[in-house]
Scaffold this motif. Structure first.
Motif, PDB file in Angstrom:
ATOM      1  N   GLY A 147       0.926  -1.189   0.018  1.00  0.00           N
ATOM      2  CA  GLY A 147      -0.053  -0.314  -0.003  1.00  0.00           C
ATOM      3  C   GLY A 147       0.869   1.040  -0.145  1.00  0.00           C
ATOM      4  O   GLY A 147       1.703   1.442  -0.969  1.00  0.00           O
ATOM      5  N   HIS A 148       0.663   1.967   0.963  1.00  0.00           N
ATOM      6  CA  HIS A 148       1.327   3.365   1.069  1.00  0.00           C
ATOM      7  C   HIS A 148       2.550   3.173   1.894  1.00  0.00           C
ATOM      8  O   HIS A 148       3.319   4.290   2.116  1.00  0.00           O
ATOM      9  CB  HIS A 148       0.590   4.511   1.630  1.00  0.00           C
ATOM     10  N   LEU A 149       2.989   2.104   2.476  1.00  0.00           N
ATOM     11  CA  LEU A 149       3.806   1.787   3.403  1.00  0.00           C
ATOM     12  C   LEU A 149       5.333   1.410   2.800  1.00  0.00           C
ATOM     13  O   LEU A 149       5.082   0.452   1.844  1.00  0.00           O
ATOM     14  CB  LEU A 149       3.620   0.858   4.643  1.00  0.00           C
ATOM     15  N   SER A 150       6.271   1.873   2.930  1.00  0.00           N
ATOM     16  CA  SER A 150       7.774   1.367   2.575  1.00  0.00           C
ATOM     17  C   SER A 150       8.421   0.788   3.750  1.00  0.00           C
ATOM     18  O   SER A 150       8.514   1.825   5.040  1.00  0.00           O
ATOM     19  CB  SER A 150       8.450   2.270   1.917  1.00  0.00           C
ATOM     20  N   GLY A 153      -5.529 -11.354   0.908  1.00  0.00           N
ATOM     21  CA  GLY A 153      -5.247 -10.861   2.546  1.00  0.00           C
ATOM     22  C   GLY A 153      -4.485  -9.633   2.525  1.00  0.00           C
ATOM     23  O   GLY A 153      -4.185  -9.400   3.658  1.00  0.00           O
ATOM     24  N   MET A 154      -3.783  -9.234   1.616  1.00  0.00           N
ATOM     25  CA  MET A 154      -2.634  -8.232   1.749  1.00  0.00           C
ATOM     26  C   MET A 154      -3.493  -7.117   2.118  1.00  0.00           C
ATOM     27  O   MET A 154      -2.439  -6.192   2.971  1.00  0.00           O
ATOM     28  CB  MET A 154      -2.000  -7.996   0.335  1.00  0.00           C
ATOM     29  N   GLU A 180       0.150  -1.517   9.538  1.00  0.00           N
ATOM     30  CA  GLU A 180       0.326   0.006   9.697  1.00  0.00           C
ATOM     31  C   GLU A 180       0.383   0.980  10.875  1.00  0.00           C
ATOM     32  O   GLU A 180       1.189   1.552  10.992  1.00  0.00           O
ATOM     33  CB  GLU A 180      -0.874   0.517   9.227  1.00  0.00           C
ATOM     34  N   PRO A 181      -0.363   0.460  12.027  1.00  0.00           N
ATOM     35  CA  PRO A 181       0.018   1.307  13.265  1.00  0.00           C
ATOM     36  C   PRO A 181       1.374   1.119  13.771  1.00  0.00           C
ATOM     37  O   PRO A 181       1.859   1.961  14.571  1.00  0.00           O
ATOM     38  CB  PRO A 181      -1.087   0.392  14.376  1.00  0.00           C
ATOM     39  N   ALA A 223      -5.362  -1.426  -5.934  1.00  0.00           N
ATOM     40  CA  ALA A 223      -6.447  -0.350  -5.340  1.00  0.00           C
ATOM     41  C   ALA A 223      -7.548  -0.703  -4.640  1.00  0.00           C
ATOM     42  O   ALA A 223      -7.771  -0.391  -3.420  1.00  0.00           O
ATOM     43  CB  ALA A 223      -6.675   0.604  -6.303  1.00  0.00           C
ATOM     44  N   ILE A 224      -8.262  -1.704  -5.065  1.00  0.00           N
ATOM     45  CA  ILE A 224      -9.436  -2.366  -4.483  1.00  0.00           C
ATOM     46  C   ILE A 224      -8.826  -2.961  -2.867  1.00  0.00           C
ATOM     47  O   ILE A 224      -9.608  -2.632  -2.226  1.00  0.00           O
ATOM     48  CB  ILE A 224     -10.098  -3.190  -5.259  1.00  0.00           C
ATOM     49  N   ARG A 225      -7.859  -3.938  -3.346  1.00  0.00           N
ATOM     50  CA  ARG A 225      -7.401  -4.527  -2.127  1.00  0.00           C
ATOM     51  C   ARG A 225      -7.064  -3.649  -0.928  1.00  0.00           C
ATOM     52  O   ARG A 225      -7.133  -3.803   0.304  1.00  0.00           O
ATOM     53  CB  ARG A 225      -6.305  -5.600  -2.453  1.00  0.00           C
TER      54      ARG A 225
END
Length: 449
Positions: A47-50, A150-151, A159-160, A256-258
């Motif tokens: 997603g938006h995480l690296s 499940g990603m 994320e947290p 994007a949906i996932r």
């Protein structure tokens, strides 16, 4: 950059997950256990995480000084180095003694842990995933590293721990962006709608179908709600997608949906509920996202009395798997109905995240069983003991009892519809897992004193 270590006994799929997260086959993968020996590191994106990811050797109990012992020490060093540990188990094999031993090792490390139940595709895998509760490492996240399922749930779980928040105060973190994907057939007006929402010509638009290729994310604020919008390429029937570039665009849209929390399915109000529209909703439901249906180009049909009521009835009839999903008329070109749409999006996100107390669930279940008892199988009545909610986003419930494998689909639909109506869960996928207890005397002969 934060560091994440993948830990688990041999052959649970650690290297497959590593390859999935780094986006290429860097780690050797084979059905034989023990292929990975050294730590392997890579740059991962989800997603938006690296973040930095470490693949480790499978944990095994070993003699001091042996190769397996040296491999284990490498793995323990990775745990020490990590900011977050992903503890992987095999949902199909169930929990083995080695899982319990190494779960204790990870627990003693004091590092944050996310429990992953890999190979959870299909009903058999999902049933095994819930055995992982016994490890005491929190709610297991069911996924399939091999198939990429499940990603989105994995992203929510980690994320947290990985968002640094260095330039955000606590108030800003409480209001992190709601991820909203806009999807639909080509030329449904997705990019035009996003441009009108943000008040700028950020995205290329035109009468030609298929202008959008890449999924574009745009940060926006609606009534003090931070929103991250994802404009996606139009989704055509799979048989019509032949061009390689279009295949990549479709894959980007599916991604994007996932990773979205709410998906707006944009329909052309002049030709709504085409077969492809229904297929798109099916896809979103299978990914477990909240759904809002937008009827775009409403200004072209607004003069037809009773049309909205008719289309809402069509949605209830054609989309029973997301019964109650909001159906919102709007015009992206004219900028009409956007507030109504976003109000429905925010409400859908709240419903998607809702948790129901176990006591209320079982009060409802007792009444539901009394009103409509489950049928008998081979002369023996199916016994349902209790229900609990195992996770939210989307709401997922587990039903416990005997002979639940024989429970008819019609009865599970009765329960799901009752949950949706009683606890006000419109328009979100509802998952129901059946957990049958084992009979300790099964297969044993009776003996008489």
């Amino acid at each position: 950059m934060r560091t994440v270590a993948i830990i688990g006994r041999p052959n649970v799929g650690k290297s497959t997950l590593f390859n999935r997260l780094v986006g290429q086959k860097l780690a050797l993968v084979d059905d034989r256990p023990g292929v990975t020996r050294d730590r392997r590191e890579g740059e991962a994106e989800l997603g938006h995480l690296s973040f930095r990811i470490i693949d480790t050797a499978g944990l095994e109990e070993a003699e001091p000084g042996s190769l397996s012992d040296r491999m284990r020490r490498q793995t323990e060093a990775a745990i020490d180095e990590a900011d977050l540990v992903l503890f992987l188990v095999d949902a199909r094999a169930g929990i083995l003694p080695a899982d319990e031993t190494f779960a204790e090792l990870v627990r003693r490390s004091g590092k944050p842990v996310v429990l992953l139940a890999n190979k959870a595709e299909g009903r058999g895998g999902m049933a095994g995933a819930y055995d992982a509760f016994s490890l005491g490492l929190g709610d297991p996240v069911p996924l399939s590293a091999e198939h990429g399922e499940g990603m989105g749930d994995l992203l929510e779980a980690i994320e947290p721990f990985l968002e640094t928040g260095e330039d955000e105060d606590d108030e800003d973190r409480a209001g992190k962006p709601l991820r909203v994907a806009i999807v639909g057939r080509p030329n449904a007006g997705k990019s035009t709608l996003v441009n009108r929402m943000i008040g700028a010509e950020r995205l290329l638009t035109g009468p030609e179908a298929g202008i959008t290729r890449d999924t574009i994310s745009v940060d926006w604020r609606w009534r003090d709600h931070p929103i991250r919008l994802f404009d996606t390429a139009g989704l055509r029937k799979r048989a019509r997608v032949e061009d390689k570039l279009e295949k990549l665009s479709v894959a980007d849209a599916l991604r994007a949906i996932r990773f979205a929390e709410v998906v707006v399915v944009l329909l052309d109000a002049t030709i709504p509920f085409e077969k492809q529209d229904l297929s798109i909703v099916d896809l979103i439901e299978s990914e477990g996202r909240a759904i809002v249906i937008g009827l775009n180009k409403w200004d072209l049909v607004a003069d037809r009395p009773g049309l909205l009521k008719e289309l809402r009835a069509d949605a209830e009839r054609l989309l029973p798997q997301v019964r109650g999903a909001p159906v919102v008329p709007l015009s992206g070109l004219a900028g009409e109905g956007i507030d109504r749409l976003m109000g429905s999006v925010v409400q859908a996100a709240e419903v998607w995240s809702r948790r129901v107390p176990t006591a209320k669930l079982n009060d409802w279940l007792a009444a539901a069983l009394s009103a409509h008892p489950p049928p008998a199988v081979s002369g023996r009545r199916i016994k349902i003991r209790y229900m609990t909610q195992v996770k939210a986003r989307p709401p997922h419930f587990a039903l416990f009892g005997n002979q639940l494998d024989a429970l008819p689909r019609a009865y599970t639909r009765y329960l799901v519809n009752g949950l949706r109506e009683t606890f006000e869960l419109p328009g979100v996928p509802i998952r129901l897992s059946l957990r049958s207890g084992k009979n300790p005397f099964e297969g044993k002969k009776k003996t008489w004193d």
